[in-house]
Design a protein around this motif. Structure first.
Motif, short mmCIF file in Angstrom:
data_model
loop_
_atom_site.label_atom_id
_atom_site.label_comp_id
_atom_site.label_asym_id
_atom_site.label_seq_id
_atom_site.Cartn_x
_atom_site.Cartn_y
_atom_site.Cartn_z
N ILE A 97 0.64 2.30 -4.13
CA ILE A 97 0.97 2.01 -5.18
C ILE A 97 -0.38 2.22 -6.14
O ILE A 97 -0.78 0.86 -6.34
N ASP A 98 -0.20 3.42 -6.94
CA ASP A 98 -1.37 2.88 -7.61
C ASP A 98 -1.07 2.07 -9.09
O ASP A 98 0.07 3.21 -9.40
N GLU A 106 7.45 8.69 -12.06
CA GLU A 106 6.90 8.98 -10.63
C GLU A 106 6.91 7.53 -10.28
O GLU A 106 6.57 6.99 -8.93
N VAL A 107 5.48 6.81 -10.57
CA VAL A 107 5.36 5.53 -9.91
C VAL A 107 6.39 4.26 -10.10
O VAL A 107 6.92 4.04 -8.92
N ALA A 108 7.53 5.01 -11.55
CA ALA A 108 8.06 3.22 -10.99
C ALA A 108 9.12 3.69 -9.79
O ALA A 108 9.78 2.95 -9.35
N PHE A 121 5.73 -3.07 -0.26
CA PHE A 121 4.84 -2.18 -0.66
C PHE A 121 3.32 -3.10 -1.06
O PHE A 121 3.38 -4.00 -1.59
N GLN A 122 1.91 -2.08 -0.92
CA GLN A 122 1.07 -2.64 -1.98
C GLN A 122 0.82 -1.45 -3.00
O GLN A 122 1.11 -0.54 -3.11
N ILE A 123 -0.39 -2.41 -3.90
CA ILE A 123 -0.44 -2.14 -4.84
C ILE A 123 -2.05 -2.32 -4.61
O ILE A 123 -2.56 -3.15 -4.50
N LEU A 304 -2.61 -6.09 -3.27
CA LEU A 304 -1.53 -7.34 -3.03
C LEU A 304 -0.58 -6.38 -2.76
O LEU A 304 -0.31 -5.66 -3.14
N VAL A 305 -0.47 -7.32 -1.72
CA VAL A 305 0.95 -6.60 -0.84
C VAL A 305 2.29 -7.56 -1.38
O VAL A 305 2.21 -8.61 -1.83
#
Ligand code: OGA
Ligand code: NI
Length: 393
Positions: A97-98, A106-108, A121-123, A304-305
């Motif tokens: 996720i960016d 949409e990101v939320a 998830f990873q960011i 970051l995970v």
């Protein structure tokens, strides 16, 4: 790639503290190792637990003796070992996720969905500067590169504070088979305490990493709370969600028989959220709760995970999942990772949030004192998803 010489699975051997099948394969290392290692090798038997756990050499010290085969104390039962024969499903991993557009609905939604389906998830573009991440990785290597006597000053026996702890495996006293990992665990109390008690080789770098991640942690919690109909994080909720913080620096040395052991056994975290920095080596696997298959978390540079911990699973009444994960040992490279555990305060009582139960949903968990929950976790060896049963309604 690895030797296939069968090594008998322990029955009661783990209770025996000596290893007789001990061979030195890299004698050059001995010239660099302290004289204690030489006398141990000459005696042709080594009290592994004593050397690793009590003497403070850690599994890193053991690995550096040049063992040809894995000591029986580290041999995991077959069902806990990694199946190196089957290629992992690398195509179907956790969402990436960016965060640069984290105010977009949409990101939320992607974050809340990931927390429900994967628990992981990873960011990227999270706002923690790249140099901060690089510095904490370097500092981790520096800490574990210290002589055993230096690291031992932070062990359970010698540490002047319970908030700083150097150790190995997870709970050696409770484990039938040890885990192939050393760690430094730092519980954050205050800037002053960190400045005076944390090891000088890594304290500034760790503090920068912890401070640098605060904004994104708050943002993630805000988004996740919104997904539960919690519109405002008041003081009590703030404490329940992020009242305390612990950071671990993990070191997974090269292992002679990685197929027979684990870096970390199956567990879920007891945190609210965990923010994990890993290097480029890989080895973290997450359970896909639908297929029950283990999915690799591929290293992504600068990412970051993030994972949901038990405290958030409890507060969300099971909506967000604290998913089982584990780490393999590696036969060719030394791996490090640095998870930040964002936790409730020890004195907080946590339970399903009223906003979540508003719709008449039945509470799956009872209210528990967070320190009791954590004590329960540390009283036993890693055991998958069993810890949360402690809070089952
Ligand atoms: C942990 C953990 C994963 C890793 O420390 O709880 O799951 O990749 N670590 O080191
Ligand atoms: Ni974990």
């Amino acid at each position: 790639m690895y030797k296939t010489t069968p090594i008998p699975f322990f029955k009661h051997e783990y209770r025996s503290l000596t290893v007789l099948h001990y061979q030195v394969t890299r004698p050059t290392i001995l010239t660099m190792a302290p004289s204690i290692s030489i006398s141990i090798i000459n005696s042709n038997s080594l009290n592994i637990r004593d050397f690793v756990v009590n003497k403070g050499h850690g599994v890193k010290g053991l690995a550096e003796l040049g063992l040809k085969t894995l000591p029986c104390q580290y041999i995991q039962p077959p069902q806990e070992r990694f199946d190196t024969g089957t290629p992992e499903a690398h195509h179907n991993s956790i969402p990436l996720i960016d965060m640069s557009t984290c105010n977009d609905p949409e990101v939320a939604e992607a974050i809340c969905k990931a927390a429900q389906k994967w628990g992981f998830f990873q960011i990227v573009n999270h706002g923690v500067p790249m140099h901060v991440l690089e510095d904490v990785k370097d500092a981790t290597h520096k800490f574990f590169g210290l002589p055993a006597e230096e690291k031992k000053k932070y062990s359970k026996e010698q540490s002047v504070t319970n908030n700083v702890r150097y150790g190995t495996s997870f709970t050696p006293a409770c484990e039938k088979a040890l885990e192939w990992k050393d760690y430094l665990s730092l519980f954050f109390v205050s800037d002053d305490e960190a400045a005076s008690e944390w090891p000088p080789v890594c304290r500034n770098q760790v503090m920068e990493y912890m401070k640098g991640s605060e904004i994104v942690v708050k943002k993630l919690l805000e988004i996740l709370m919104n997904g539960l109909n919690v519109k405002e994080i008041d003081e009590t909720k703030g404490s329940n969600l992020m009242g305390s913080k612990r950071i671990n620096l993990n070191y997974y040395p090269i292992c002679p028989n990685p197929e027979l052991t684990v870096g970390v056994g199956r567990h879920s975290d007891v945190s609210t959220l965990t923010i994990l920095l890993q290097d480029d080596i890989g080895g973290l696997y997450v359970r896909n709760t639908e297929t029950m298959k283990w999915i690799h978390v591929p290293p992504v540079s600068g990412s970051l995970v993030i994972n949901v911990g038990d405290a958030l699973q409890i507060m969300s009444n099971g909506k967000y999942k604290s998913v089982e994960h584990r780490v393999s040992a590696n036969g060719s490279r030394n791996r490090i990772s640095a998870p930040i555990f964002v936790n409730p305060k020890a004195s907080d009582i946590i339970g399903p949030l009223p906003e979540v139960l508003q719709n008449g949903e039945k509470p799956l968990y009872k209210h528990v004192l967070y320190s009791d929950y954590v004590k329960h976790f540390f009283r036993k060896a890693h055991d998958g998803k069993a810890t949360i049963e402690f809070a089952r309604a």
